[in-house]
Design a protein around this motif. Structure first.
Motif, PDB file in Angstrom:
ATOM      1  N   ALA A 320      81.427  68.605  43.003  1.00  0.00           N
ATOM      2  CA  ALA A 320      81.497  69.417  44.215  1.00  0.00           C
ATOM      3  C   ALA A 320      82.038  68.612  45.389  1.00  0.00           C
ATOM      4  CB  ALA A 320      80.102  69.957  44.550  1.00  0.00           C
ATOM      5  N   VAL A 321      81.714  67.332  45.438  1.00  0.00           N
ATOM      6  CA  VAL A 321      82.248  66.478  46.507  1.00  0.00           C
ATOM      7  C   VAL A 321      83.769  66.402  46.389  1.00  0.00           C
ATOM      8  CG1 VAL A 321      82.356  64.109  47.374  1.00  0.00           C
ATOM      9  CG2 VAL A 321      80.147  65.152  46.832  1.00  0.00           C
ATOM     10  N   GLY A 322      84.252  66.166  45.163  1.00  0.00           N
ATOM     11  CA  GLY A 322      85.698  66.131  44.964  1.00  0.00           C
ATOM     12  C   GLY A 322      86.344  67.461  45.295  1.00  0.00           C
ATOM     13  N   GLY A 323      85.694  68.567  44.873  1.00  0.00           N
ATOM     14  CA  GLY A 323      86.218  69.892  45.174  1.00  0.00           C
ATOM     15  C   GLY A 323      86.190  70.195  46.658  1.00  0.00           C
ATOM     16  N   SER A 324      85.131  69.740  47.336  1.00  0.00           N
ATOM     17  CA  SER A 324      85.033  69.962  48.785  1.00  0.00           C
ATOM     18  C   SER A 324      86.165  69.237  49.510  1.00  0.00           C
ATOM     19  CB  SER A 324      83.670  69.466  49.288  1.00  0.00           C
ATOM     20  OG  SER A 324      83.581  69.550  50.694  1.00  0.00           O
ATOM     21  N   TYR A 325      86.490  68.045  49.060  1.00  0.00           N
ATOM     22  CA  TYR A 325      87.576  67.305  49.700  1.00  0.00           C
ATOM     23  C   TYR A 325      88.895  68.051  49.509  1.00  0.00           C
ATOM     24  CZ  TYR A 325      90.670  63.506  51.049  1.00  0.00           C
ATOM     25  OH  TYR A 325      91.631  62.767  51.668  1.00  0.00           O
ATOM     26  N   ASP A 425      74.909  60.650  52.125  1.00  0.00           N
ATOM     27  CA  ASP A 425      76.045  60.845  53.028  1.00  0.00           C
ATOM     28  C   ASP A 425      77.274  61.145  52.178  1.00  0.00           C
ATOM     29  OD1 ASP A 425      77.872  60.917  55.034  1.00  0.00           O
ATOM     30  OD2 ASP A 425      77.868  58.747  55.403  1.00  0.00           O
ATOM     31  N   LEU A 426      77.422  62.430  51.850  1.00  0.00           N
ATOM     32  CA  LEU A 426      78.510  62.843  50.967  1.00  0.00           C
ATOM     33  C   LEU A 426      79.713  63.374  51.734  1.00  0.00           C
ATOM     34  CD1 LEU A 426      76.385  64.696  48.258  1.00  0.00           C
ATOM     35  CD2 LEU A 426      77.231  62.344  48.208  1.00  0.00           C
ATOM     36  N   ARG A 427      79.659  63.396  53.076  1.00  0.00           N
ATOM     37  CA  ARG A 427      80.754  63.946  53.866  1.00  0.00           C
ATOM     38  C   ARG A 427      81.727  62.877  54.331  1.00  0.00           C
ATOM     39  NH1 ARG A 427      81.867  69.371  53.662  1.00  0.00           N
ATOM     40  NH2 ARG A 427      79.923  70.545  53.576  1.00  0.00           N
ATOM     41  N   ALA A 428      81.612  61.679  53.770  1.00  0.00           N
ATOM     42  CA  ALA A 428      82.606  60.653  54.111  1.00  0.00           C
ATOM     43  C   ALA A 428      83.981  61.176  53.731  1.00  0.00           C
ATOM     44  CB  ALA A 428      82.297  59.368  53.368  1.00  0.00           C
ATOM     45  N   GLY A 429      84.967  60.919  54.561  1.00  0.00           N
ATOM     46  CA  GLY A 429      86.285  61.503  54.300  1.00  0.00           C
ATOM     47  C   GLY A 429      86.383  62.903  54.868  1.00  0.00           C
ATOM     48  N   GLU A 430      85.653  63.185  55.973  1.00  0.00           N
ATOM     49  CA  GLU A 430      85.710  64.495  56.620  1.00  0.00           C
ATOM     50  C   GLU A 430      87.144  64.824  57.034  1.00  0.00           C
ATOM     51  OE1 GLU A 430      83.768  67.906  57.608  1.00  0.00           O
ATOM     52  OE2 GLU A 430      82.735  66.110  56.903  1.00  0.00           O
ATOM     53  N   THR A 431      87.848  63.800  57.465  1.00  0.00           N
ATOM     54  CA  THR A 431      89.286  63.931  57.728  1.00  0.00           C
ATOM     55  C   THR A 431      89.976  62.692  57.179  1.00  0.00           C
ATOM     56  OG1 THR A 431      89.115  62.844  59.886  1.00  0.00           O
ATOM     57  CG2 THR A 431      88.889  65.253  59.839  1.00  0.00           C
ATOM     58  N   SER A 432      91.278  62.839  56.905  1.00  0.00           N
ATOM     59  CA  SER A 432      92.086  61.708  56.442  1.00  0.00           C
ATOM     60  C   SER A 432      93.374  61.669  57.247  1.00  0.00           C
ATOM     61  CB  SER A 432      92.405  61.848  54.945  1.00  0.00           C
ATOM     62  OG  SER A 432      91.217  61.799  54.171  1.00  0.00           O
ATOM     63  N   ALA A 507      95.681  65.259  47.540  1.00  0.00           N
ATOM     64  CA  ALA A 507      94.299  65.726  47.653  1.00  0.00           C
ATOM     65  C   ALA A 507      93.573  65.576  46.317  1.00  0.00           C
ATOM     66  CB  ALA A 507      94.273  67.174  48.119  1.00  0.00           C
ATOM     67  N   ALA A 508      94.275  65.840  45.199  1.00  0.00           N
ATOM     68  CA  ALA A 508      93.647  65.701  43.887  1.00  0.00           C
ATOM     69  C   ALA A 508      93.274  64.247  43.615  1.00  0.00           C
ATOM     70  CB  ALA A 508      94.584  66.220  42.801  1.00  0.00           C
ATOM     71  N   MET A 509      94.203  63.338  43.931  1.00  0.00           N
ATOM     72  CA  MET A 509      93.907  61.919  43.707  1.00  0.00           C
ATOM     73  C   MET A 509      92.788  61.432  44.630  1.00  0.00           C
ATOM     74  SD  MET A 509      97.642  60.163  43.015  1.00  0.00           S
ATOM     75  CE  MET A 509      98.361  60.795  44.533  1.00  0.00           C
ATOM     76  N   SER A 510      92.869  61.836  45.902  1.00  0.00           N
ATOM     77  CA  SER A 510      91.824  61.424  46.838  1.00  0.00           C
ATOM     78  C   SER A 510      90.494  62.073  46.483  1.00  0.00           C
ATOM     79  CB  SER A 510      92.222  61.794  48.268  1.00  0.00           C
ATOM     80  OG  SER A 510      93.391  61.101  48.658  1.00  0.00           O
ATOM     81  N   GLY A 511      90.550  63.352  46.038  1.00  0.00           N
ATOM     82  CA  GLY A 511      89.316  64.026  45.633  1.00  0.00           C
ATOM     83  C   GLY A 511      88.658  63.337  44.451  1.00  0.00           C
ATOM     84  N   ALA A 512      89.476  62.867  43.504  1.00  0.00           N
ATOM     85  CA  ALA A 512      88.917  62.138  42.360  1.00  0.00           C
ATOM     86  C   ALA A 512      88.249  60.838  42.815  1.00  0.00           C
ATOM     87  CB  ALA A 512      90.019  61.852  41.339  1.00  0.00           C
ATOM     88  N   TRP A 513      88.881  60.187  43.807  1.00  0.00           N
ATOM     89  CA  TRP A 513      88.272  58.958  44.333  1.00  0.00           C
ATOM     90  C   TRP A 513      86.930  59.254  45.000  1.00  0.00           C
ATOM     91  CZ3 TRP A 513      86.696  57.208  49.087  1.00  0.00           C
ATOM     92  CH2 TRP A 513      86.432  55.827  49.185  1.00  0.00           C
ATOM     93  N   HIS A 514      86.899  60.334  45.815  1.00  0.00           N
ATOM     94  CA  HIS A 514      85.645  60.713  46.471  1.00  0.00           C
ATOM     95  C   HIS A 514      84.607  61.167  45.457  1.00  0.00           C
ATOM     96  CE1 HIS A 514      86.690  60.223  50.663  1.00  0.00           C
ATOM     97  NE2 HIS A 514      87.880  60.784  50.439  1.00  0.00           N
TER      98      HIS A 514
END
Length: 558
Positions: A320-325, A425-432, A507-514
């Protein structure tokens, strides 16, 4: 070069160690073992508070062994009633040499019949003689205080008599087992009475009374047989003496041996030291605290964290964190006219209720579905496996204690795991930063497209109204000349598509990282919860076992 004798642990240190071990074993060892040790410590404390000048010597034996006659012979005066009719002795009788200060001791022993011995008795005369030989170097000056007890039969038909004799075995300072040629190998005497006092050699004497009933040729063999039985009972160095109250044979030797023990004034300490050693051995047998690791292994903690992560739904939350990103990125870098579609869809983290605020109790909550039966079973099994791994090598009572410690917070564990996830704290990366770059480019492309489309629309409207449109610039560099507004519109659409695809890929790559980051963070928080609610109680129990093992070893004299 002189060799130093090994240091003997003082009795008070052994008593303190046994007391600590008793406290550590409370609720772990069987109740009868704890009760027996508690009573022993209380009995030792009471005895140490009473006369240290008197040595209490008890004569124990079966019916007909001649205890009363032997007592009279040792004293040199008839103070105990000896008769053919059994039982002769129904209550303890005390013959006291040096009766000053013995009253409180005899009251504690609950001995009512007391005989003070005068200087004319054989025991008093022998006590006043200076000690000879090696024993003389270990004795103290002055006449030793002696309390000789004639006790009821251990196998008396009267249960009250047996109870008195059994009670006295734990209270006297020196135990004299009196037997006779007919009953010296009696299983009742040895199994139920002598054997429990294995290791009490320094304060134990075995006497084969009525030796005059044996022929000379038989005596050595019977004494050897009695000595062999005593060694099998655990009395490796306790003396085995022959005596006859009838003829006086061996009486002087026995009298001198008992007086030698009394002169040394070490009987009380030796008895207590042996009692403490025996109690430590019994506690160790009942619930051996040794064999387990000092603390939980890191590998076992990692396995436990993985099992509890399943119950905490770490993987669904990480997804869900990755999907949220990706969801939030699409709202910033997607084609502007279609971004509203993302606003209709809920954020994956919002659907799980993570980050929505605190409840009435001031706690973060989630809307995570309850773990299914398989996940719950794995979590429960993980706690059990962790406890079994931590307690491997231990005795059953301690393994049960470790399991109980591991499950001590079992009811609070599900809620604590939910809190661990909710408060992360799962909202890290609120903006990039790249969101802003692509967002500007998207709006720029859209603006170019709008300008090109407006330009074409304006020309079409003018033509429709019959107004000659102004000349339209052409792009000549292409394979055919194309109006500039058309190029602007096509480029805007192409740029929007390319920027959208690029944004989705990034976003997919960054979401996977998150997602991986969230998994690590949540696993660490689950591990912390496991540390607080499972590992620490288990480690405390392991430390308790370690300390108990050390204290039992000290009490045992190891």
């Amino acid at each position: 070069m002189s060799l130093r004798r090994p240091r003997t642990t003082p009795l008070h240190e052994r008593l303190d160690a046994l007391d600590r071990a008793l406290a550590a074993l409370d609720g772990i060892a069987p109740g009868e073992a704890l009760t027996g040790t508690t009573e022993l410590l209380e009995r030792i404390d009471r005895r140490r508070a009473l006369s240290a000048e008197h040595t209490v010597i008890g004569l124990f034996g079966a019916t007909g062994s001649g205890k009363s006659s032997l007592l009279n012979a040792l004293i040199g005066k008839d103070v105990a009633r000896a008769a053919v009719r059994r039982p002769t002795t129904s209550a303890p009788l005390a013959a006291v040499l040096g009766d000053a200060g013995s009253e409180a001791l005899l009251d504690w022993l609950e001995v009512e019949e007391r005989h003070a011995l005068d200087e004319g008795t054989a025991l008093a005369r022998a006590a006043n003689k200076p000690a000879r030989g090696r024993r003389a170097r270990r004795t103290e000056a002055g006449t030793p205080g002696v309390v000789l007890l004639d006790l009821p039969d251990l196998d008396s038909v009267e249960s009250a008599h047996r109870d008195i004799a059994e009670r006295m075995t734990g209270m006297v300072d020196v135990i004299v087992w009196v037997t006779d040629p007919q009953k010296y190998a009696d299983a009742l005497l040895h199994h139920e009475f002598v054997r429990p006092f294995a290791g009490h050699d320094a304060v134990t004497v075995l006497v084969l009374n009525q030796v005059d009933r044996l022929r000379e040729a038989e005596r050595e063999g019977v004494l050897a047989s009695l000595a062999a039985i005593a060694r099998a009972d655990g009395l490796e160095s306790a003396p085995v003496l022959a005596a006859s109250a009838e003829t006086g044979e061996g009486i002087e030797e026995l009298r001198e041996h008992l007086l030698g023990i009394a002169r040394s004034r070490e009987a009380v300490v030796e008895r207590h030291r042996a009692d403490v050693r025996g109690a430590a051995a019994r506690l160790r047998e009942a619930a051996d605290p040794g064999g387990m690791a000092e603390r939980s292994s890191p590998a076992a903690i990692d396995t436990l964290a993985r099992d509890l992560s399943l119950a905490a739904r770490v993987e669904p939350v990480a997804r869900a964190v990755g999907g949220s990103y990706r969801h939030r990125a699409a709202r910033r870098v997607g084609w502007p006219p279609l971004r509203w579609i993302r606003s209709v869809r809920a954020d994956p983290l919002a659907r799980l209720g993570i980050g929505r605020g605190r409840d009435g109790e001031g706690l973060e909550r989630t809307s995570l579905p309850a773990p299914d039966a398989a996940a719950s079973a794995r979590a429960s099994g993980g706690v059990r496996r962790f406890a079994d791994d931590a307690s491997a090598g231990g005795s059953d009572p301690w393994r049960a204690a470790v399991r109980a410690a591991a499950r001590s917070e079992e009811e609070a564990l599900p809620d604590a795991l939910d809190q661990a996830v909710a408060e992360a704290d799962l909202r890290a990366g609120e903006t990039s930063w790249w969101w802003r770059v692509l967002d500007v480019l998207q709006w720029l492309a859209l603006l170019i497209g709008v300008v090109g489309l407006g330009w074409l629309g304006l020309n079409a409207a003018l033509a429709f109204l019959g107004v000659p449109p102004p000349p339209m610039p052409m792009v000549e560099e292409l394979w055919i000349p194309i109006p500039l507004p058309t190029v602007m519109l096509v480029l805007a659409i192409a740029a929007g598509i390319l920027l959208g695809v690029a944004g989705s890929a990034i976003a997919a790559m960054s979401g996977a990282w998150h997602r991986r980051r969230a998994r690590r963070l949540l696993t660490a928080r689950v591990r912390g919860t496991a540390q607080d609610l499972v590992v620490e109680p288990v480690d405390e129990t392991l430390h308790q076992a370690r300390q108990a093992a050390s204290d039992l070893a000290l009490a045992h004299g190891e």
